[in-house]
Design a protein around this motif. Sequence first.
Motif, PDB file in Angstrom:
ATOM      1  N   HIS A 455      31.353  14.358  -9.435  1.00 41.89           N
ATOM      2  CA  HIS A 455      30.476  15.104 -10.329  1.00 41.89           C
ATOM      3  C   HIS A 455      29.414  15.785  -9.487  1.00 41.89           C
ATOM      4  O   HIS A 455      29.525  16.941  -9.131  1.00 41.89           O
ATOM      5  CB  HIS A 455      29.863  14.128 -11.333  1.00 41.89           C
ATOM      6  CG  HIS A 455      28.916  14.761 -12.304  1.00 41.89           C
ATOM      7  ND1 HIS A 455      29.190  15.915 -12.979  1.00 41.89           N
ATOM      8  CD2 HIS A 455      27.692  14.374 -12.703  1.00 41.89           C
ATOM      9  CE1 HIS A 455      28.162  16.214 -13.767  1.00 41.89           C
ATOM     10  NE2 HIS A 455      27.241  15.304 -13.614  1.00 41.89           N
ATOM     11  N   HIS A 456      28.374  15.086  -9.131  1.00 40.00           N
ATOM     12  CA  HIS A 456      27.455  15.568  -8.106  1.00 40.00           C
ATOM     13  C   HIS A 456      26.843  14.354  -7.423  1.00 40.00           C
ATOM     14  O   HIS A 456      26.947  13.226  -7.932  1.00 40.00           O
ATOM     15  CB  HIS A 456      26.423  16.540  -8.650  1.00 40.00           C
ATOM     16  CG  HIS A 456      25.546  15.997  -9.734  1.00 40.00           C
ATOM     17  ND1 HIS A 456      24.866  14.802  -9.635  1.00 40.00           N
ATOM     18  CD2 HIS A 456      25.237  16.491 -10.947  1.00 40.00           C
ATOM     19  CE1 HIS A 456      24.175  14.605 -10.733  1.00 40.00           C
ATOM     20  NE2 HIS A 456      24.398  15.596 -11.550  1.00 40.00           N
ATOM     21  N   THR A 459      24.775  11.221  -9.052  1.00 45.91           N
ATOM     22  CA  THR A 459      25.289  10.303 -10.066  1.00 45.91           C
ATOM     23  C   THR A 459      25.226   8.858  -9.577  1.00 45.91           C
ATOM     24  O   THR A 459      25.673   8.541  -8.481  1.00 45.91           O
ATOM     25  CB  THR A 459      26.741  10.664 -10.406  1.00 45.91           C
ATOM     26  OG1 THR A 459      26.766  12.004 -10.908  1.00 45.91           O
ATOM     27  CG2 THR A 459      27.315   9.712 -11.439  1.00 45.91           C
ATOM     28  N   HIS A 480      29.012   8.355 -15.169  1.00 46.13           N
ATOM     29  CA  HIS A 480      29.186   9.751 -15.544  1.00 46.13           C
ATOM     30  C   HIS A 480      29.877   9.797 -16.899  1.00 46.13           C
ATOM     31  O   HIS A 480      30.666   8.916 -17.221  1.00 46.13           O
ATOM     32  CB  HIS A 480      30.034  10.441 -14.472  1.00 46.13           C
ATOM     33  CG  HIS A 480      30.469  11.831 -14.818  1.00 46.13           C
ATOM     34  ND1 HIS A 480      29.581  12.841 -15.078  1.00 46.13           N
ATOM     35  CD2 HIS A 480      31.708  12.377 -14.960  1.00 46.13           C
ATOM     36  CE1 HIS A 480      30.254  13.955 -15.360  1.00 46.13           C
ATOM     37  NE2 HIS A 480      31.533  13.699 -15.302  1.00 46.13           N
ATOM     38  N   ASP A 482      31.617  12.686 -19.848  1.00 48.26           N
ATOM     39  CA  ASP A 482      31.930  14.033 -20.311  1.00 48.26           C
ATOM     40  C   ASP A 482      32.098  13.974 -21.815  1.00 48.26           C
ATOM     41  O   ASP A 482      32.714  13.045 -22.339  1.00 48.26           O
ATOM     42  CB  ASP A 482      33.256  14.520 -19.706  1.00 48.26           C
ATOM     43  CG  ASP A 482      33.074  15.164 -18.335  1.00 48.26           C
ATOM     44  OD1 ASP A 482      31.916  15.279 -17.882  1.00 48.26           O
ATOM     45  OD2 ASP A 482      34.089  15.551 -17.729  1.00 48.26           O
ATOM     46  N   GLY A 492      28.662  17.513 -19.851  1.00 51.22           N
ATOM     47  CA  GLY A 492      28.876  16.491 -18.835  1.00 51.22           C
ATOM     48  C   GLY A 492      27.542  16.096 -18.244  1.00 51.22           C
ATOM     49  O   GLY A 492      26.628  16.914 -18.146  1.00 51.22           O
ATOM     50  N   SER A 494      25.220  12.415 -16.367  1.00 46.77           N
ATOM     51  CA  SER A 494      25.289  11.099 -15.747  1.00 46.77           C
ATOM     52  C   SER A 494      23.917  10.444 -15.736  1.00 46.77           C
ATOM     53  O   SER A 494      22.890  11.102 -15.920  1.00 46.77           O
ATOM     54  CB  SER A 494      25.802  11.214 -14.306  1.00 46.77           C
ATOM     55  OG  SER A 494      24.906  11.970 -13.513  1.00 46.77           O
TER      56      SER A 494
END
Length: 596
Positions: A455-456, A459, A480, A482, A492, A494
Amino acid sequence: MKRTHTCNALTAADVGSDVRLIGWIDSLRDHGGIQFIDLRDREGLTQVIVDPTNAAYSGQIDRLRPESVVEIHGRVCARAEADINSKLPTGGIEVHAENLVIHNISETPPFPLEDEKAWKVNEDLRLQYRYLDLRRPAMYRTLRMRSEAAKATRDYLAENGFLEIETPYLFKSTPEGAREFLVPSRLNPGKFYALAQSPQQYKQMLMVAGVERYYQMARCFRDEDLRADRQPEFTQIDIEMSFIDREDMYALVEGLLARMWKDVLGVEIPRPFPRMAYHDAMNRYGVDKPDTRFDLEIVDLGELFAQSDFKVFRGVLDSGGVVKAFNAKGLADATQGEMRDLENAAKSLGAKGLAFIRVSAEGEWKSPILKFFSEAEVAALKERLAIEPGDLVFFAAAEWERACSILGRIRLDAARLLQQRGRLSIPTDRYNFLWVIDFPLMIFEEAEGRYVAAHHPFTAPVEEDADLLESNPKAVRGQHYDCVLNGSEIAGGSIRIHQPALQRKVFEEVLKIPADVVEERFGYMLRSFKYGAPPHGGIAFGFDRIVSILAGRPMIRDVIAFPKTQKGQDLMADGPTAVTARQLRDVHMQSLPIDA
RNA sequence: GGGGUAGUAGCUCAGUUGGUUAGAGCGCCUGCCUGUCACGCAGGAGGCCGCGGGUUCAAGUCCCGUCUAUCCCGCCA
């Protein structure tokens, strides 16, 4: 005001009153001794009676053309019983023109503005004349729905204690994620801003700053290739909250979506939303954003073929892959062309081919691979996949993710073919919201030889998995989530990491970003976490996608007032363009030949 | 970066195995018409067949290239 009423306001109750209306000529019907004008504004239509012998305006009416803007002064009259138009809210009355002011004669529009015809017009022409396209009632309706959805969002979030805060669009370049639009800095020669691809880092700073509840209708910019549901600039409902866990976020988001659906469509959506683990979504539907409005679920055949004599399946299983299949119920009459398209789709996802079994209406199985199956395997397949006459079964044998993705794609294509045949109905007014959770925190990127954030990198890992960060990164689940609606990912987010040590560990030890690069890109963030960062988390909604679903339009261009083409051009204003040498000099740039 | 689809009148489209003067519906223009609401009737104008090259006695049609739009793959932390 130039008008006393809109063109949808007058009814039998107004008969006898003097009114002024102003709007566009929707249609003009000249009967010689009498003329009819349908006057249109954004609210509706009113029929106006024009008397060509009326000296007040008789000299002007020959100039009238459709789409001209005219102001009508007149009296509301009831229509004779036989003349009532029940299709219009104003169909019981008409306005007899006593005077008429022509504000603007329109040239003939370059394409028809009637909704049913305009949808067929080439989109580039509609985009070039977007101001005419938007004049159509259907387009105005989507603009209004978009506005209502935004208002519902603001109302709901304000009631829940959120502050709307703007963050900069001019941000620094963070090449970790999507490709960015670069903006040269005149005051800082040789340096560049990047347009924010999302307000992610700013909103986390707002949490450190003690705002606790932030939201923003944020424009985001990504310089990636476009799709029907992707624009270079798009709008997110961006949310971040402190002192929460995942359950709080689910409740908030479900409340927000329920409010939007209620306010915009008048529809009650059931809550709470079902939840599905990422692995289940992939195993059953072959995607991380399943459309659960129809079944055609994927079945795992690993056990069945574990000892099989069929070398292709057996070999894949022995090397750690999977064998899966699904039954496209009732699609045995797929044409050769359709089968070829399906196979090509599978190949584009890395399949070597697309194995299938076709079952005739008489119950006869036809398949290039049938001869490799034992009788027991055939019987087991029949039972596991509920195979009946008229069915078409597709197989995939590959590593897990690839096999799932291939069948996931074929499942969607098969559903479309079944729909065309009237054998499957996927109701557009059904809203299957779904949380997809338990995503892996990281995925191994073969090309780069390292893990990258799924995700990034902000998170947070699921707490009980945190110990595995170093030993077995791919087993770590992220906090996370979605939100999926009818096969579209609409949001989405987190729970974030809020301890500086853990965040640094993820950057440097797991993602293997060099310490100096971490310092350069994220130093301020790590520093801020040292001063009491609260636990926090957030989510971002793809607002354009949500509106396109609310409005029932298949592409987000239809719910954006001035969208860009697939090559990022604005066909109306004609951008982007070259700039002058002077402009370039000001920003310390030089234009080079394209092939230099 | 790759693959598919499309481009013929203002718009939507048809145009057969390459063959006389490229058609239709809508729109537009002119005229007629007092009850239409997609008004009707009569007449008329309107074409670089996306662009460039090639094959051919002959190209809207076949071939190559190119441009534009669109759908998909890659990409979208």
